[in-house]
Design an enzyme around this catalytic site. Structure first.
Site, PDB file in Angstrom:
ATOM      1  N   ASP A 100      -6.939   4.543  -4.566  1.00 48.28           N
ATOM      2  CA  ASP A 100      -7.616   4.417  -3.261  1.00 48.28           C
ATOM      3  C   ASP A 100      -8.208   5.807  -3.021  1.00 48.28           C
ATOM      4  O   ASP A 100      -8.427   6.564  -3.982  1.00 48.28           O
ATOM      5  CB  ASP A 100      -6.615   3.997  -2.168  1.00 48.28           C
TER       6      ASP A 100
ATOM      7  N   LYS B 244       0.869  -1.184   0.000  1.00 52.47           N
ATOM      8  CA  LYS B 244       0.000   0.000   0.000  1.00 52.47           C
ATOM      9  C   LYS B 244       0.901   1.227   0.000  1.00 52.47           C
ATOM     10  O   LYS B 244       2.047   1.158   0.451  1.00 52.47           O
ATOM     11  CB  LYS B 244      -0.890  -0.004   1.249  1.00 52.47           C
TER      12      LYS B 244
END
Ligand code: NDP
Length: 445
Positions: free
Chosen positions: A167, A127
């Site tokens: 995201d 991430k």
């Protein structure tokens, strides 16, 4: 948590990662549900797999300087946490939001390991992101920031190494600027990012995938418990990528969605949300959700309110972490809500989850319920490798199959370890086993 070994491991995680409560929360939830697994399989303890799995393989942290429209230099911070590559290249989104710091990216990267494992596809967990806030910035500012971010990030990623996606705050526009910069610096056209535009390697149905996948998973969970979306009232939080396509699919499956929100407040439309209005406000005009009243004057806008106060059968949190606390969960339960499925990552606090279980509500945890986005990203990677594109229907059919399979894995694992109906435990266990067994095969590394 009763197991002494796991308690000690949790204490080490807290000591080693001070000031990162979201990361602690994510690790605690997983370790708690792994108790029956390590008791049955002490090899996971002896081999050190658990110590290794809670430590990222690599954390990259870098300066992102750029110039704003007033000619001033602004410096943000960028991150990429390459958490675990046991089953494939690191894969996970990039988040641009002022709240981003290392602890947020670590919690998201940790969750991503198990989520990606559940998809059945060969992708590891990672991430990244930045404390940059795209809200209120011009296209030129967003472009200059994205180019500066990728100028550093491009050294650390690659189609077979690490493949970021979007995201919060990172949609098609941002992916386009970053992909362009990667291509320019590295002089290669490879599938290094997913969520790309359809003219340059993107996959049909990727934009819809997280929201649609959430509803496919929820429908499976409801079906297994003698229910369905048909005729239900649904509340959704958020009005971004996940919320919009969850709203679309929940409506197609026969539910009536009555709320959407943003960080300022929520709208309640008793006749059902007009999704074309939301898409125009959010995807075209990049406006605020209160503008919904310009399209539907009969709807209500509640500044600063939370959607969980609205009576519903099914709740789909699709905004951000810890958006449902104990009080909100109790409100949902008192109002008759019987199912919560998570589009956002870790949107329920541990106390809220306890309320769901105490009230026998169905609970679809994020790792499983929102895995459709990353699964379709992996399908985008496959299409890029083949230099080929599947139709929308082909991708959507694969997504449906994957979400059904994810639900089955959660259900089966929960039953095998004596926690039938606890899909959170099922997701953590099933996701863990595939990664842990791969790590066992590699030895200490
Ligand atoms: P978007 O940026 O498209 O939308 C985010 C939405 O959530 C916006 O409506 C935003 O409101 C709201 N929001 C964000 N932060 C906060 C906050 N701190 N408080 C209240 N509202 C907030 O993001 P996505 O739809 O892509 O992501 C939403 C969630 O889904 C995240 O948790 C993400 O990690 C998760 N997710 C996303 C996937 C994807 O494919 N995009 C895949 C799997 C999970 P505002 O505009 O006012 O900030």
């Amino acid at each position: 948590m009763k197991n002494e070994y796991l308690k000690k491991l949790m204490a080490t995680v807290e000591k080693r990662n001070p000031g990162e409560p979201e990361f602690h929360q994510a690790v605690m939830e997983v370790l708690e549900t792994l108790e029956p697994v390590v008791e049955k399989h002490p090899e996971y303890i002896k081999s050190g797999v658990l110590e290794m799995i809670v430590e990222p393989e690599r954390v990259i942290k870098f300066r992102v300087p750029w110039v704003n429209d007033d000619g001033e230099v602004v410096v943000n911070r960028g991150y990429r946490v390459q958490f675990n590559s046991a089953i494939g290249p690191y894969k996970g989104g990039l988040r641009f939001h002022p709240s981003v710091y290392e602890g947020i990216i670590k919690f998201l990267g940790f969750e991503q390991i198990f989520k990606n494992s559940l998809t059945t596809l060969p992708i590891g967990g990672g991430k990244g992101g930045s404390d940059f806030d795209p809200k209120g910035k011009s296209d030129g500012e967003v472009m200059r920031f994205c180019q500066s971010f990728m100028t550093e990030l491009c050294r650390h990623i690659g189609a077979d190494t690490d493949v970021p996606a979007g995201d919060i705050g990172v949609g098609g526009r941002e992916i386009g600027y970053m992909f362009g910069q990667y291509k320019r610096i590295r002089n290669e056209f490879t599938g290094v990012l997913t969520g790309k535009g359809l003219t340059y390697g993107g996959s049909l149905a990727r934009k819809e995938a997280t929201g649609y996948g959430l509803c496919y998973y929820t429908e499976e969970m409801l079906k297994a418990n003698g229910k369905s979306f048909k005729g239900t009232t649904v509340v959704i939080s958020g009005s971004g990528n996940v919320a919009i396509y969850a709203c679309e699919k929940a409506t197609q499956l026969g539910g009536k969605v009555v709320t959407v929100s943003d960080s300022n407040g929520y709208v309640y439309d008793p006749d059902g949300i007009d999704l074309n209005a939301v898409k125009e406000i959010k995807e075209v005009k990049r406006g605020r959700i209160k503008d919904y009243l310009n399209y539907r004057p009969g709807a209500k806008y509640v500044e600063g309110g939370v959607v969980w106060e609205v009576k519903c059968d099914i709740a789909l949190p699709c905004a951000t972490q810890n958006e449902i606390n104990e009080t909100s969960a109790k409100l949902l339960a008192e109002n008759g809500c019987y199912a919560v499925a998570e589009g956002a990552n870790m949107p329920s606090t541990p106390e809220a989850i306890n309320v769901y279980f105490a009230n026998k509500m169905l609970y679809g945890p994020a790792k499983a319920a929102n895995a459709g986005g990353v699964a379709t990203s992996a399908l985008e990677m496959s299409q890029n490798s083949m230099r080929y594109s599947w139709t929308f229907e082909e991708v959507d059919a694969k997504l449906q199959g994957i979400m059904k399979d994810i639900f089955k894995q959660c259900d089966d694992a929960s039953k095998e370890y004596g926690m039938a109906g606890n899909y959170m435990a099922g997701a953590n266990i099933a996701g863990f086993l595939k990664v842990a067994n791969s790590m066992l095969a590699y030895g200490v590394c």
